[in-house]
Scaffold this active site. Structure first.
Site, PDB file in Angstrom:
ATOM      1  CG  ASP A 284      30.991  36.503  40.339  1.00  0.00           C
ATOM      2  OD1 ASP A 284      31.113  35.588  41.159  1.00  0.00           O
ATOM      3  OD2 ASP A 284      31.215  37.688  40.610  1.00  0.00           O
ATOM      4  CD  GLU A 318      32.071  36.196  47.026  1.00  0.00           C
ATOM      5  OE1 GLU A 318      33.186  36.716  47.109  1.00  0.00           O
ATOM      6  OE2 GLU A 318      31.239  36.562  46.181  1.00  0.00           O
ATOM      7  CG  ASP A 346      34.063  33.466  43.093  1.00  0.00           C
ATOM      8  OD1 ASP A 346      33.354  33.695  42.094  1.00  0.00           O
ATOM      9  OD2 ASP A 346      34.045  34.171  44.106  1.00  0.00           O
ATOM     10  CG  HIS A 423      30.194  42.286  40.528  1.00  0.00           C
ATOM     11  ND1 HIS A 423      30.799  42.786  41.665  1.00  0.00           N
ATOM     12  CD2 HIS A 423      30.265  40.940  40.637  1.00  0.00           C
ATOM     13  CE1 HIS A 423      31.225  41.784  42.418  1.00  0.00           C
ATOM     14  NE2 HIS A 423      30.920  40.656  41.813  1.00  0.00           N
TER      15      HIS A 423
HETATM   16 ZN   LIG Z   1      32.148  35.509  42.790  1.00  0.00          ZN
END
Ligand SMILES: [Zn+2]
Length: 461
Positions: A284, A318, A346, A423
């Site tokens: 990501d 982003e 994405d 994340h």
């Molecule tokens: Zn992303």
């Protein structure tokens, strides 16, 4: 049987409707793309994986505005200049405000005799702070409002019902807790499956003044059990988040169209990432950026110049969700150009199943026809109407009404796979599969070429 007849009939009609496609030549180009990428003897075999691994290993995570990000932007720009595109350039975003994390911790005191550090991660933009207080666990905003949390730390332990519902807690949870008088917030990580990893992400930082952090799914459940048992829970949260002024750039490359150079097909992903591990941002969205770049590079290597312009972009900013990020900068500076469609990858670079599209009915039909005619060979022919949204391309669409296309990971298992690592420090090259990345390159290069080279006018609706 009836079903098959109807299918044949429908395909037949579509073929008539869209007879602008030169079948033999188109077939040949799609074959060439596949041969370039999927043949183990080709130098482009696994090149997406290798290129991504180089960036991830060499530059590390790319938090917006950080030195890592600046170095990775410069390296990407140098890289695309060697690829023989018609035009390559950078666009500076001017002064931006970004954020850095610093040291942070959550320590569990009561009911433990010996203080216990919990795995944690500050939410993006959390302010600096140090608070120690009793914890109240809640499962919803309604429950928060029914409890007295004044002077306490709130812990949200919500159920995983998909990413969007979890993000609602991450974004608004800390603000709501502070409104109710809390002096700090912990959220259960927004994760489909957990192996004790904390997951970061943006929170509504403009409206909070106390630390807001994520703890693991496992520890949120533990604190919940403690409270249900009637045990007093005390934790200390420490954060050092700080805002600072810096700058960043979008990176852009294009192959000019032969017949309609002013008609642009945009394709890309966001080059920035979170900062929480040694390789964070491999998936990501480093993977998304690199499969788009490789798609354009392979077309260029083959000497293919479609009728319309293909433009690659690595958007900057982003994850940090700022009003002056790369997507807004691009939309402000290029919104007047004629964008036929904007493609964004994405959602991970696992096996592609097809594409989501947000466009008028006729354009959707055209893309459906092209995908079914030419992408069945790699199993990427499925089209999901009214589902082409992504964050950065979505900003261009907001400004200009440009139709949107995204890659689709239709298999729910893959979706869970994505949000298990999303994340976290686990977002790394380990998640990436060279064959799947190659399939993405083929699918993206093919669909963009098919639309860019379509003979007829692109339907406006
Ligand atoms: Zn992303």
């Amino acid at each position: 049987m009836k079903f098959i007849l109807i299918l044949v009939f429908t395909f037949g009609l579509n073929a008539l409707m869209f007879r602008g496609v030169n079948d033999k030549l188109t077939e040949h180009v799609i074959q060439q793309i596949r041969e370039q990428v999927k043949n183990p003897l080709s130098q482009n075999y696994h090149s997406a994986y290798d290129r991504l691994a180089y960036y991830v290993d060499t530059f590390g995570p790319r938090l917006w505005g950080s030195e890592n990000m600046a170095d990775a932007v410069d390296a990407l720009y140098k890289d695309i200049q060697t690829m023989g595109f018609d035009r390559t350039w950078k666009e500076n975003l001017g002064e931006i405000t970004s954020w850095k994390r610093g040291e942070e911790s959550v320590t569990l005191f009561d009911p433990r005799e010996i203080p216990q550090k919990l795995n944690m991660i500050g939410l993006g933009w959390t302010p600096a702070g140090s608070v120690k207080a009793e914890v109240e666990v809640v499962h919803s905003i309604e429950e928060l409002k029914s409890k007295d949390v004044r002077g306490k730390i709130v812990c949200y332990n919500f159920e995983w019902n998909g990413y969007d519902s979890g993000v609602a807690f991450r974004y608004a949870g800390p603000v709501e807790a502070e409104k109710a008088g809390a002096i700090g917030t912990m959220i259960r990580s927004v994760a489909s499956v957990s192996i004790a990893s904390p997951h970061t992400g943006m929170t509504d930082y403009n409206n909070i003044k106390y630390p807001a952090v994520a703890i693991t799914v496992e520890d949120a459940d533990m604190l919940d059990r403690m409270r249900k048992r009637g045990q007093k829970v005390v934790v200390e949260i420490k954060t050092e988040g700080q805002q600072y002024k810096t700058t960043s750039d979008n990176v852009i490359a294009e192959i000019k169209g032969s017949t309609y150079p002013d008609e642009i097909l945009l394709m890309g992903g966001h080059w920035d990432s979170w900062d929480v591990g040694s390789q964070t941002g491999a998936n990501d969205d480093g993977g998304g950026v690199i499969v788009c770049l490789e798609a354009l590079r392979v077309l260029n290597t083959l000497g293919i110049r479609p009728k319309r312009t293909l433009r690659f972009i690595a958007w900057s900013g982003e994850e940090m969700g700022q009003y002056n990020n790369g997507a807004v900068h691009y939309a402000l500076n290029h919104g007047k150009e004629n964008h036929i469609i904007a493609f964004e990858s994405d959602l991970g670079s696992t096996k592609p199943y097809g594409f989501g599209i947000t466009a008028g009915q006729q354009f959707t039909q055209l893309v459906t026809y092209l995908a079914q005619e030419y992408l069945t060979g790699i199993g990427a022919e499925r089209i999901f109407p009214n589902d082409g949204e992504a964050v950065d391309s979505g900003i261009l669409a907001e400004f200009t009404g440009t139709p949107l296309l995204n890659n689709r990971i239709a298999d729910n298992k893959n979706h869970d796979f994505y949000f298990t690592y999303h994340h976290t420090a686990g977002d790394s090259m380990w998640m990436m599969d060279p064959e799947d990345m190659d399939d993405n390159v083929v699918a993206i290069a093919s669909i963009m070429y098919l639309i860019a080279d379509y003979d007829g006018p692109i339907p406006k609706d």
